[in-house]
Design an enzyme around this catalytic site. Structure first.
Site, short mmCIF file in Angstrom:
data_model
loop_
_atom_site.label_atom_id
_atom_site.label_comp_id
_atom_site.label_asym_id
_atom_site.label_seq_id
_atom_site.Cartn_x
_atom_site.Cartn_y
_atom_site.Cartn_z
N ASN A 140 0.78 -1.25 0.00
CA ASN A 140 0.00 0.00 0.00
C ASN A 140 0.81 1.30 0.00
O ASN A 140 0.32 2.31 -0.46
CB ASN A 140 -1.04 -0.01 1.13
CG ASN A 140 -0.43 -0.03 2.50
OD1 ASN A 140 0.71 -0.47 2.68
ND2 ASN A 140 -1.17 0.42 3.48
N GLU A 240 4.88 -4.19 12.00
CA GLU A 240 3.88 -3.12 11.84
C GLU A 240 2.70 -3.75 11.12
O GLU A 240 2.77 -4.04 9.92
CB GLU A 240 4.46 -1.98 10.99
CG GLU A 240 5.71 -1.33 11.56
CD GLU A 240 5.43 -0.51 12.82
OE1 GLU A 240 4.26 -0.14 13.03
OE2 GLU A 240 6.37 -0.25 13.58
N CYS A 274 -3.23 1.17 6.94
CA CYS A 274 -3.36 0.52 8.25
C CYS A 274 -4.01 1.43 9.28
O CYS A 274 -4.60 0.94 10.23
CB CYS A 274 -1.99 0.06 8.74
SG CYS A 274 -0.80 1.41 8.76
#
Ligand code: NAD
Length: 463
Positions: A140, A240, A274
């Protein structure tokens, strides 16, 4: 793929433009032996990379930043075509990646060691590189999230083996070309950075399991992240991962500002971030007004071609994901939620979708990674419990004019970050960033990543 300064071009995997669904490129899919070879070469470069001077690291990081800047428009177009990111948002990502490299250059000269008070000894610390950092990155933010691993790793004298996502690898290939060029210019050992394309289950898995790799710095889904915790052995790990990020709107909030900020937070890059808004919890007395304003704005967004300057929202990354999102909305409605707008799909384009829901609806439990926003009406005293009712803990946000109350909320929200009067989407690249619970382990944000990517050695001089 790039190994030891050599480019290998094989046409194994199709790279697909998520908007047109055309094959735009083919890239190599490495096998385990090829990954092992790259790691062996990285191992041979460890000492010379550790011994690169502070000024050499500084210059190479500045050089990479400048080259990214020079190539901004080309890189932005690649992100639009390869990752389906609207061009105006792609430009922001590229600009941020320049900052990430510049920030790392700054900290090469500024990150300090410590002297520890002692009665009769001189005790001080010295940061040493961990060695080989396995950097595994998602689709992304191909450039900036790669920058968040590569730049601090170079800054701390580490060697990097980098596996990019095959869903959007092309910008990473361009970045690798820039890194190689700057390494040559400043005499940095070429094997200190390799780009290993292919399948996560092979390339990523080999990096995670290989004993020569000293640290895994992973950004991606909680599912793959959990697997990494089981396979990495004694390596350092920084993860992450995903999130369902609650955004709370109290009755005294500036509703216009809250709506504008939450629209951005929900629909930038079609919610494939996210820290996108995962659920909005709004205080009952202002809920009708807020929902009306939010839905009107959501309906006004331009959905379409990422290369069009007027596009606010492009496609989802794959057709499978778009179909999955469509089914999830159907399931949410079957469970009792009210569809206020959207829910429609045209191939990979998924229209801005807003639902009014109860807190236990399926749509509030999973990370959708799609432009889908559930809104929950609640009393102020119920908000914390609703916000914390998730297995994730990345970002949260609260909108209120009462700072004292906001800080009280912040104390009780179980998340890595709490944003006051902006949405959960806010991130500045030099701030500590990361999650708790299933959202991850460790912190990124240049200086913090540099700390994770180094080992502290304590030296004691006895007089
Ligand atoms: P993903 O987990 O599917 O893939 C991420 C990377 O892992 C890719 O490079 C992939 O090839 C690799 N991979 C896949 N299987 C692997 C395995 N078995 N072993 C090792 N590596 C493997 O994630 P994605 O779809 O690319 O990205 C979306 C996810 O990333 C979302 O969950 C999102 O929340 C998360 N994300 C988190 C952050 C953050 O900073 N917290 C930032 C961006 C994205």
């Amino acid at each position: 793929m790039l190994i030891n300064g050599h480019w290998i071009d094989r046409k194994d995997i199709d790279v697909i433009n998520p908007y047109t669904l055309e094959v735009i490129e083919k890239i190599p899919s490495l096998n385990r032996e090829e990954v092992k070879t790259a790691i062996d070469i990285a191992e041979e470069c460890k000492d010379s990379m550790k011994n690169t001077s502070i000024s050499q690291r500084y210059k190479v990081l500045i050089g990479i930043a400048n080259k990214i800047k020079e190539n901004s428009e080309k890189l932005s177009k690649i992100l639009a075509i390869d990752a389906g990111k609207p061009i105006k948002q792609a430009r922001i990502e590229v600009k941020r990646s320049v900052e990430t490299f510049l920030s790392s250059a700054f900290y090469v000269k500024e990150l300090r060691d410590e002297v520890i008070p002692s009665d009769n000894r001189l005790i001080f610390t010295k940061r040493e590189p961990v060695g080989i950092v396995g950097a595994i990155t998602p689709f992304n933010f191909p450039i900036n999230l790669s920058a968040h691993k590569i730049a601090p790793a170079i800054a701390t004298g580490n060697v990097v083996v980098h596996h990019p996502s095959s869903k959007a690898p092309l910008a990473c290939i361009e970045l690798a070309k820039i890194i190689e060029e700057e390494f040559r210019k400043y005499n940095v050992p070429l094997g200190s950075y390799s780009l290993l394309t292919g399948l996560g289950e092979i390339v990523g898995d080999e990096i995670v399991k290989n004993d020569k790799v000293n640290m895994i710095s992973f950004t991606g889904s909680s599912k793959v992240g959990e697997g990494i915790t089981k396979k990495a052995g004694f390596k350092k790990i920084a993860l992450e991962l995903g999130g369902v990020n609650p955004n709370l709107v109290l009755k005294d909030a500036d509703l216009k500002k809250a709506v504008n900020s939450l629209i951005r937070g929900s629909f930038v890059y079609a919610g494939q971030i996210c820290i996108s808004v995962g659920k909005i919890v709004v205080e009952e007395s202002v809920a009708d007004k807020f929902i009306k304003m939010f839905v009107e704005k959501a309906k006004s967004l331009n959905v379409g071609d990422p290369l069009d300057e007027n596009t606010d929202m492009g496609p989802l990354i794959t057709l499978d994901h778009a179909k999955w999102a469509e089914n999830l909305v159907k399931r949410s409605v079957e469970e009792g939620s009210k569809l206020l707008c959207g829910g429609k799909r045209d191939k990979t384009l998924f229209y801005p979708t807003v639902l009014e829901v109860e807190p236990d609806n399926i749509i509030c439990k999973v990370e959708t990674f799609a432009p889908i926003v559930p809104i929950i009406r609640a009393k102020e005293e119920e908000m914390i419990e609703i916000a914390n009712d998730t297995q994730y803990g990345l970002h949260s946000a609260i909108f209120t004019k009462n700072l004292e109350k906001a800080l009280k909320f912040a104390e009780n929200l179980e998340f890595g970050g709490v944003i006051i009067n902006d949405s959960s989407l806010f991130r500045q690249d030099n701030m500590p960033f990361g999650g708790v619970k299933k959202s991850g382990i460790g912190r990124e944000g240049v200086k913090y990543a540099m700390e994770e990517m180094s080992n502290i050695k304590t030296i004691v001089i006895t007089h």
